[in-house]
Design a protein around this motif. Structure first.
Motif: not given
Length: 268
Positions: A247, A87, A32, A42-47, A49-50
């Protein structure tokens, strides 16, 4: 004896699990801070959803400005994760400026890299770019990675120096300024991150001010601009994925207008 062996095995297993967990947390924190996205999908999915990366902030949904002073310019951006948009799904202010202001651009940005010379540094990548391409403006990130990785700040050698110590932040910046002038002969602008707690980065920003006086380069100082940084916690939650990385909403609604404001005056 058997009970003792079982206890030892349990202790060893617990220790290994603790070490693995500590290493995992360390990797996440380091990733980070250095702008290196962890764990791919997994990172792409979390990002994704922001809230700040919602579809409404996509480049495709951004309107064009009329009569922009930047229109038609070819801009070269050099940086790391913040310039790339690590990000924000690969979108940064560079993409928004291109759409809003009608510019062409090259975004030479690799996450986790530093100004100070080394493997895949700003300098090493800059030197590989096509020297024959015409650029009207060069915009370079004051990399947070140099602060995070404790790279030496160094001192300002001055434009009359015969050489620069590119293993230091100041020396690398001076070399970049001279190289861009000799290679593309275009104006140079550096930009800082918005404010976050970091004594090393604060010192870098101060040094950049000294370099601005010495070389006459432009500086978009988002770090010390109190009015710019005076946003609500709700806005910060929308605009920033963490302390360093914006973002899409952060770039579009917060950073880009401020950067445009500076550039419009700079290119006059």
């Amino acid at each position: 004896m058997k009970k003792s062996k079982k206890k030892i095995a349990i202790i060893i297993s617990s220790s290994v699990a603790f070490l693995l967990a500590a290493c995992l947390i360390g990797l996440l924190v380091a990733g980070s801070l250095w702008g290196i996205p962890p764990f791919g999908g997994l990172f792409d999915m979390r990002i994704a959803k922001l809230a700040g990366n919602d579809e409404r902030y996509s480049v495709e949904n951004v309107g064009e400005l009329e009569d922009s002073p930047l229109k038609g310019m070819n801009i070269l951006y050099l940086g790391s994760s913040v310039t790339y948009g690590a990000y924000s799904q690969g979108v940064s202010f560079a993409d928004y400026i291109a759409k809003r202001d009608g510019t062409n651009f090259v975004k030479e940005a690799v996450s986790g890299t530093t100004l100070s010379d080394g493997n895949n540094s700003y300098i090493s990548r800059m030197e590989k770019l096509d020297k024959g391409v015409r650029f009207d403006l060069f915009i370079c990130q004051l990399s947070t990675n140099d602060a995070t990785q404790n790279k030496p700040l160094g001192e300002v050698a001055g434009k009359d120096a015969q050489s620069y110590n590119t293993s230091t932040v100041c020396g690398a910046i001076e070399y970049i300024i001279e190289y861009v002038g000799d290679t593309w002969d275009c104006p140079v602008v550096f930009y800082t991150n918005s404010y976050y707690e970091s004594e090393p980065y604060s010192a870098m920003v101060d040094a950049l001010g000294e370099l601005q006086q010495e070389y006459g380069v432009g500086v978009i100082d988002l770090y010390t601009d109190e009015a710019f940084n005076n946003i609500t916690e709700e806005q910060r939650s929308l605009y920033m994925a963490d302390a360093i990385h914006p973002t899409k909403a952060g770039y579009l609604e917060w950073w880009t207008p401020r950067m445009e404001e500076y550039l419009y005056e700079f290119v006059k």
